[in-house]
Motif scaffolding. Structure first.
Motif, PDB file in Angstrom:
ATOM      1  N   GLY A 147       0.806  -1.216   0.000  1.00 43.60           N
ATOM      2  CA  GLY A 147       0.000   0.000   0.000  1.00 43.60           C
ATOM      3  C   GLY A 147       0.832   1.256   0.000  1.00 43.60           C
ATOM      4  N   LYS A 148       2.015   1.175   0.593  1.00 43.88           N
ATOM      5  CA  LYS A 148       2.929   2.322   0.617  1.00 43.88           C
ATOM      6  C   LYS A 148       3.786   2.423  -0.647  1.00 43.88           C
ATOM      7  CE  LYS A 148       2.449   4.364   4.714  1.00 43.88           C
ATOM      8  NZ  LYS A 148       2.175   5.818   4.865  1.00 43.88           N
ATOM      9  N   ALA A 177      -3.007  -3.357   2.984  1.00 48.41           N
ATOM     10  CA  ALA A 177      -2.733  -2.252   2.059  1.00 48.41           C
ATOM     11  C   ALA A 177      -3.669  -1.077   2.320  1.00 48.41           C
ATOM     12  CB  ALA A 177      -2.874  -2.743   0.619  1.00 48.41           C
ATOM     13  N   GLN A 178      -4.950  -1.374   2.561  1.00 50.54           N
ATOM     14  CA  GLN A 178      -5.925  -0.314   2.796  1.00 50.54           C
ATOM     15  C   GLN A 178      -5.697   0.398   4.123  1.00 50.54           C
ATOM     16  OE1 GLN A 178      -9.571  -2.512   2.387  1.00 50.54           O
ATOM     17  NE2 GLN A 178      -9.738  -2.121   0.185  1.00 50.54           N
ATOM     18  N   SER A 179      -5.018  -0.259   5.056  1.00 57.84           N
ATOM     19  CA  SER A 179      -4.752   0.388   6.344  1.00 57.84           C
ATOM     20  C   SER A 179      -3.817   1.583   6.200  1.00 57.84           C
ATOM     21  CB  SER A 179      -4.150  -0.622   7.323  1.00 57.84           C
ATOM     22  OG  SER A 179      -2.802  -0.933   7.006  1.00 57.84           O
ATOM     23  N   ALA A 212      -1.308  -3.404 -12.300  1.00 55.73           N
ATOM     24  CA  ALA A 212      -0.819  -3.794 -10.972  1.00 55.73           C
ATOM     25  C   ALA A 212       0.697  -3.615 -10.919  1.00 55.73           C
ATOM     26  CB  ALA A 212      -1.197  -5.236 -10.662  1.00 55.73           C
ATOM     27  N   ASP A 213       1.176  -2.900  -9.898  1.00 52.97           N
ATOM     28  CA  ASP A 213       2.619  -2.677  -9.815  1.00 52.97           C
ATOM     29  C   ASP A 213       3.255  -3.268  -8.553  1.00 52.97           C
ATOM     30  OD1 ASP A 213       1.528  -0.860  -8.042  1.00 52.97           O
ATOM     31  OD2 ASP A 213       2.694   0.862  -8.760  1.00 52.97           O
ATOM     32  N   VAL A 214       2.460  -3.951  -7.725  1.00 53.06           N
ATOM     33  CA  VAL A 214       2.982  -4.744  -6.615  1.00 53.06           C
ATOM     34  C   VAL A 214       2.147  -6.021  -6.547  1.00 53.06           C
ATOM     35  CG1 VAL A 214       3.617  -4.832  -4.183  1.00 53.06           C
ATOM     36  CG2 VAL A 214       3.538  -2.618  -5.343  1.00 53.06           C
ATOM     37  N   LEU A 215       2.810  -7.175  -6.570  1.00 49.57           N
ATOM     38  CA  LEU A 215       2.111  -8.456  -6.628  1.00 49.57           C
ATOM     39  C   LEU A 215       2.391  -9.314  -5.404  1.00 49.57           C
ATOM     40  CD1 LEU A 215       2.935  -9.536 -10.319  1.00 49.57           C
ATOM     41  CD2 LEU A 215       1.030  -8.118  -9.515  1.00 49.57           C
ATOM     42  N   ALA A 301       7.434   3.210   4.143  1.00 47.83           N
ATOM     43  CA  ALA A 301       6.838   1.872   4.116  1.00 47.83           C
ATOM     44  C   ALA A 301       7.412   0.994   5.219  1.00 47.83           C
ATOM     45  CB  ALA A 301       7.072   1.224   2.753  1.00 47.83           C
ATOM     46  N   ALA A 302       8.729   1.105   5.427  1.00 45.04           N
ATOM     47  CA  ALA A 302       9.375   0.299   6.461  1.00 45.04           C
ATOM     48  C   ALA A 302       8.859   0.671   7.848  1.00 45.04           C
ATOM     49  CB  ALA A 302      10.883   0.475   6.393  1.00 45.04           C
TER      50      ALA A 302
END
Length: 360
Positions: A147-148, A177-179, A212-215, A301-302
């Protein structure tokens, strides 16, 4: 290891029907059999189980002698393999895929002096227990990073079979991801196989073409990661660390750590203290572990990831904590509530934000 022992002890106390296992003579190693749904070299689910088997052997030395049968199809053929392991003198048999549940139950009834442990199922018996990890906790953490990291707000998920176990992971990934990004949408392609690199790659490439760019995945090969690296997007390992297959694309992995559980179960059988249990071990118990973060993971993100990892580790947070809505907007889990385990184990709907329909 201590957490796992406590988990086993608590579950054993809750069991209502004790199993009177015969204690092995001191000089005889306990024979233990494993049934695998994929090849040990799949780099995912089966690989992780076999690493657990090897860790068990290392921990117990000459007290145990293990064997395995790999690439066993789910269904009738698995019954033949399980029965053969029983007649070969194995006193403890682990069957490691959901589709082995009914065959395991049938063989367990025919061999009441042998202990059977089935992964991811829900049926138990006098000499049959079940176990699995809360890998949906790992899926949630992968979602937090996704999500980030996404630039398109579109994620992709390569899924195996539409069973509750896999639906849980699709939903947990999306909720994570939505969080951190409420605009997330997740595309899902079902390949109807645990291990089919060609289908997995094709599904990944299709979703990448759709934005989609993250799988993520709930399949067993590194094909999704390899497709992601070739297309210049990101992805995650699943069941085991897959970084060596796509070091640029692999952001981290949600991994299963089976070795401690296998060793503790063998000890219980040898001691004659084994009882049928229904184990669900997660990050807190050390049965789910996250692999190191790729340097490509942004500081933002980390930071979000580490914060959620902390509260999952101390047990103060649950991935399926309300409010949660399904695709229609119906509230399935109220704010402040947690989805009951019974519903988690039978989950049959997508949460809001997942596109498409679950195959029938």
């Amino acid at each position: 290891m201590m957490n796992r022992r406590k988990l086993l002890a608590m579950a054993a106390l809750a069991a209502t029907v004790p199993y009177a296992a015969s204690v092995q003579a001191a000089e005889e190693p306990l024979k233990v059999g494993f049934v695998y749904v994929g090849p040990v070299g799949d780099a995912g689910w089966t690989y992780a189980h076999d690493q657990g088997r090897l860790e068990m052997e290392k921990a117990l030395g000459g007290k145990v002698k293990s064997t395995f049968v790999e690439s066993v199809p789910e269904g009738a053929d698995s019954e033949r393999v399980i029965r053969k392991l029983a007649t070969d003198g194995n006193k403890l048999i682990f069957t490691t895929s959901f589709g082995y549940m009914n065959p395991t139950e049938k063989v367990a009834k025919a061999f009441p002096s042998i202990v059977f442990e089935h992964a991811t199922g829900f049926k138990t018996g006098k000499n049959m227990g079940t176990y699995e990890t809360r890998l949906y906790e790992g899926a949630y953490l992968l979602g937090v990073i996704a999500g980030k990291m996404t630039k398109t707000n579109t994620l992709g998920f390569v899924a195996s079979f539409p069973i509750p176990e896999v639906i849980r992971n699709v939903n947990a990934f999306t909720l994570g991801a939505q969080s951190v990004n409420p605009n997330i949408k997740t595309k899902v392609i079902w390949v109807n196989s645990w291990y089919d690199p060609a289908k997995e790659r094709q599904a990944a490439e299709t979703m990448i073409a759709q934005g989609a760019d993250v799988l993520s995945q709930n399949t067993d090969s590194p094909a999704t990661l390899q497709a992601a690296q070739e297309k210049g997007v990101y992805a995650f390992g699943w069941d085991s660390d897959m970084a060596k297959f796509a070091p640029k694309a692999h952001l981290t992995a949600a991994t299963n750590n089976w070795g401690g559980y296998y060793a503790d179960t063998v000890k219980a059988v040898m001691a004659g203290t084994w009882k049928p249990t229904d184990i669900h071990g997660g990050i807190k118990e050390g049965m789910v572990k996250m692999s190191p973060l790729n340097p490509a993971v942004t500081p933002d993100a980390a930071k979000a990831y580490e914060a959620k990892l902390k509260v999952l580790s101390d047990g103060s947070f649950h991935p399926f904590q309300g409010p949660i809505k399904d695709q229609t907007g119906k509230v399935r889990v109220a704010a402040g509530a947690v989805m009951p385990m019974k519903e988690l184990l039978s989950l049959n709907y997508y949460v809001q934000g997942v596109e498409g329909a679950i195959p029938k």
